[in-house]
Design a protein around this motif. Sequence first.
Motif, PDB file in Angstrom:
ATOM      1  N   THR A 116     -28.846   6.516 -60.975  1.00 21.63           N
ATOM      2  CA  THR A 116     -27.599   6.933 -61.617  1.00 21.63           C
ATOM      3  C   THR A 116     -27.307   6.080 -62.841  1.00 21.63           C
ATOM      4  O   THR A 116     -26.935   6.600 -63.908  1.00 21.63           O
ATOM      5  CB  THR A 116     -26.434   6.844 -60.623  1.00 21.63           C
ATOM      6  OG1 THR A 116     -26.703   7.692 -59.501  1.00 21.63           O
ATOM      7  CG2 THR A 116     -25.123   7.271 -61.275  1.00 21.63           C
ATOM      8  N   ALA A 117     -27.462   4.764 -62.719  1.00 25.16           N
ATOM      9  CA  ALA A 117     -27.251   3.880 -63.867  1.00 25.16           C
ATOM     10  C   ALA A 117     -28.209   4.219 -64.998  1.00 25.16           C
ATOM     11  O   ALA A 117     -27.829   4.209 -66.179  1.00 25.16           O
ATOM     12  CB  ALA A 117     -27.421   2.425 -63.441  1.00 25.16           C
ATOM     13  N   VAL A 166     -26.862  -4.007 -64.128  1.00 22.10           N
ATOM     14  CA  VAL A 166     -26.210  -3.410 -62.965  1.00 22.10           C
ATOM     15  C   VAL A 166     -26.697  -4.127 -61.711  1.00 22.10           C
ATOM     16  O   VAL A 166     -27.846  -4.577 -61.639  1.00 22.10           O
ATOM     17  CB  VAL A 166     -26.491  -1.893 -62.865  1.00 22.10           C
ATOM     18  CG1 VAL A 166     -25.907  -1.174 -64.069  1.00 22.10           C
ATOM     19  CG2 VAL A 166     -27.981  -1.616 -62.733  1.00 22.10           C
ATOM     20  N   THR A 194     -21.233  -3.935 -62.899  1.00 28.19           N
ATOM     21  CA  THR A 194     -21.977  -3.960 -64.155  1.00 28.19           C
ATOM     22  C   THR A 194     -21.435  -5.063 -65.042  1.00 28.19           C
ATOM     23  O   THR A 194     -20.223  -5.202 -65.193  1.00 28.19           O
ATOM     24  CB  THR A 194     -21.867  -2.607 -64.890  1.00 28.19           C
ATOM     25  OG1 THR A 194     -22.134  -1.547 -63.964  1.00 28.19           O
ATOM     26  CG2 THR A 194     -22.863  -2.519 -66.033  1.00 28.19           C
ATOM     27  N   ILE A 202     -20.255   0.893 -59.514  1.00 27.36           N
ATOM     28  CA  ILE A 202     -21.484   0.100 -59.652  1.00 27.36           C
ATOM     29  C   ILE A 202     -21.117  -1.180 -60.395  1.00 27.36           C
ATOM     30  O   ILE A 202     -20.690  -1.113 -61.555  1.00 27.36           O
ATOM     31  CB  ILE A 202     -22.564   0.864 -60.438  1.00 27.36           C
ATOM     32  CG1 ILE A 202     -22.902   2.187 -59.764  1.00 27.36           C
ATOM     33  CG2 ILE A 202     -23.818   0.006 -60.586  1.00 27.36           C
ATOM     34  CD1 ILE A 202     -23.861   3.063 -60.583  1.00 27.36           C
ATOM     35  N   VAL A 219     -26.951   7.186 -66.836  1.00 28.35           N
ATOM     36  CA  VAL A 219     -25.873   6.810 -67.761  1.00 28.35           C
ATOM     37  C   VAL A 219     -26.469   6.283 -69.073  1.00 28.35           C
ATOM     38  O   VAL A 219     -26.026   6.643 -70.167  1.00 28.35           O
ATOM     39  CB  VAL A 219     -24.949   5.760 -67.114  1.00 28.35           C
ATOM     40  CG1 VAL A 219     -23.929   5.249 -68.144  1.00 28.35           C
ATOM     41  CG2 VAL A 219     -24.236   6.330 -65.896  1.00 28.35           C
ATOM     42  N   ARG A 224     -23.412  11.498 -62.951  1.00 26.38           N
ATOM     43  CA  ARG A 224     -23.993  11.240 -61.618  1.00 26.38           C
ATOM     44  C   ARG A 224     -24.471  12.535 -60.984  1.00 26.38           C
ATOM     45  O   ARG A 224     -25.512  12.570 -60.330  1.00 26.38           O
ATOM     46  CB  ARG A 224     -22.958  10.555 -60.726  1.00 26.38           C
ATOM     47  CG  ARG A 224     -23.514  10.290 -59.319  1.00 26.38           C
ATOM     48  CD  ARG A 224     -22.484   9.682 -58.376  1.00 26.38           C
ATOM     49  NE  ARG A 224     -23.011   9.628 -57.015  1.00 26.38           N
ATOM     50  CZ  ARG A 224     -22.339   9.170 -55.973  1.00 26.38           C
ATOM     51  NH1 ARG A 224     -21.102   8.720 -56.125  1.00 26.38           N
ATOM     52  NH2 ARG A 224     -22.893   9.175 -54.760  1.00 26.38           N
ATOM     53  N   GLY A 229     -18.418   9.856 -65.904  1.00 30.05           N
ATOM     54  CA  GLY A 229     -19.314   9.248 -64.927  1.00 30.05           C
ATOM     55  C   GLY A 229     -19.670  10.208 -63.803  1.00 30.05           C
ATOM     56  O   GLY A 229     -20.836  10.295 -63.389  1.00 30.05           O
ATOM     57  N   CYS A 265     -20.344   2.970 -65.616  1.00 34.65           N
ATOM     58  CA  CYS A 265     -20.918   2.515 -64.342  1.00 34.65           C
ATOM     59  C   CYS A 265     -19.850   1.939 -63.424  1.00 34.65           C
ATOM     60  O   CYS A 265     -19.847   2.202 -62.206  1.00 34.65           O
ATOM     61  CB  CYS A 265     -22.012   1.487 -64.599  1.00 34.65           C
ATOM     62  SG  CYS A 265     -23.547   2.164 -65.267  1.00 34.65           S
ATOM     63  N   ARG A 266     -18.925   1.164 -63.975  1.00 25.82           N
ATOM     64  CA  ARG A 266     -17.848   0.613 -63.135  1.00 25.82           C
ATOM     65  C   ARG A 266     -16.985   1.722 -62.557  1.00 25.82           C
ATOM     66  O   ARG A 266     -16.486   1.613 -61.428  1.00 25.82           O
ATOM     67  CB  ARG A 266     -16.992  -0.353 -63.938  1.00 25.82           C
ATOM     68  CG  ARG A 266     -17.664  -1.691 -64.217  1.00 25.82           C
ATOM     69  CD  ARG A 266     -16.732  -2.614 -65.002  1.00 25.82           C
ATOM     70  NE  ARG A 266     -17.429  -3.823 -65.434  1.00 25.82           N
ATOM     71  CZ  ARG A 266     -16.924  -4.727 -66.274  1.00 25.82           C
ATOM     72  NH1 ARG A 266     -15.695  -4.546 -66.767  1.00 25.82           N
ATOM     73  NH2 ARG A 266     -17.617  -5.792 -66.611  1.00 25.82           N
ATOM     74  N   MET A 307     -21.365   1.833 -71.479  1.00 19.46           N
ATOM     75  CA  MET A 307     -22.136   1.942 -70.247  1.00 19.46           C
ATOM     76  C   MET A 307     -21.484   1.150 -69.118  1.00 19.46           C
ATOM     77  O   MET A 307     -21.459   1.604 -67.964  1.00 19.46           O
ATOM     78  CB  MET A 307     -23.571   1.464 -70.476  1.00 19.46           C
ATOM     79  CG  MET A 307     -24.424   1.599 -69.236  1.00 19.46           C
ATOM     80  SD  MET A 307     -26.192   1.450 -69.553  1.00 19.46           S
ATOM     81  CE  MET A 307     -26.796   1.596 -67.854  1.00 19.46           C
TER      82      MET A 307
END
Length: 283
Positions: free
Chosen positions: A140-141, A221, A194, A192, A144, A131, A127, A187-188, A183
């Motif tokens: 950013t999401a 997200v 998600t 973030i 990913v 990023r 991650g 993200c977590r 994903m």
Amino acid sequence: MRFRVFHRTRYVYRAPVRDSYNELRLRPATDDKSRLEFFLLNLNPPVRLRHFRDNFFNYVHYFDLPEPHSELSIEAQSTINTTSPYEGGAPTGVPFAALKAEMDDMLAPFLKDSEYVELSPEVWRLGIDIRDERDDVFETATAVMHHIYQHWTYMPNVTSASTHMSEVMAGKKGVCQDFAHVMIGICRSLRIPTRYVSGYLYNGPQSHLRGAQASHAWCEVHVPGRGWFGLDPTNDTFADERHIKIATGRDYHDAAPITGHFDGPPGATMALQVDLEVRRTEG
């Protein structure tokens, strides 16, 4: 877009079973982007249906079937109108500092490990690499999502409904459910919020979308001040009006279309048949 959806799941048992209990998350979600016009559930053998809202506000039907039976058929029909959450553009321009300012108990479950998602050091390092120097939550999401689409291989029948994201991370192969879990984990790890989404995907005449022949999965997200926005890493696209949302949760465990159990003799294993049609209509 206006869609008619027909979803039938049929179980055939090799020996009669009984005391079947099932939960169904098959009723399309209703919000400001999805308007449900019609929904009907048919079960055979006939049985009394009850319903409730779960912890994630999904509409859940459930039933008990105590009598012996050799088959079980579940049919769901619905008509729904959808609009894209992205009609006003992508929710860019929100920095990572805003995530901490908006954190509350409702978002906390979507930042932790869950049944099929693990925030391991490996996931965190990936991650951070994806990023890079970005400070925009949604950009950013989206990065990913692009990364998963570019580096994972879509390959049916190499995973199952119970496959953990750690296996998918190692093998870099799977289907929509697997890519959604990967994903979510990445993200977590970046803090973030998600969540997992189960539903259907319309594959129009000019489209060549993966996962449109069966129940589909993607993720959403949370962008502070903007709300939840869907991203589909299987197809490297925003989840727009072609995506029909059914249920959400921390992962597949919370949003599976059908879950249940039954009692039966040894060897009462089942054959499963799923028929799905998503058709665009006028109106």
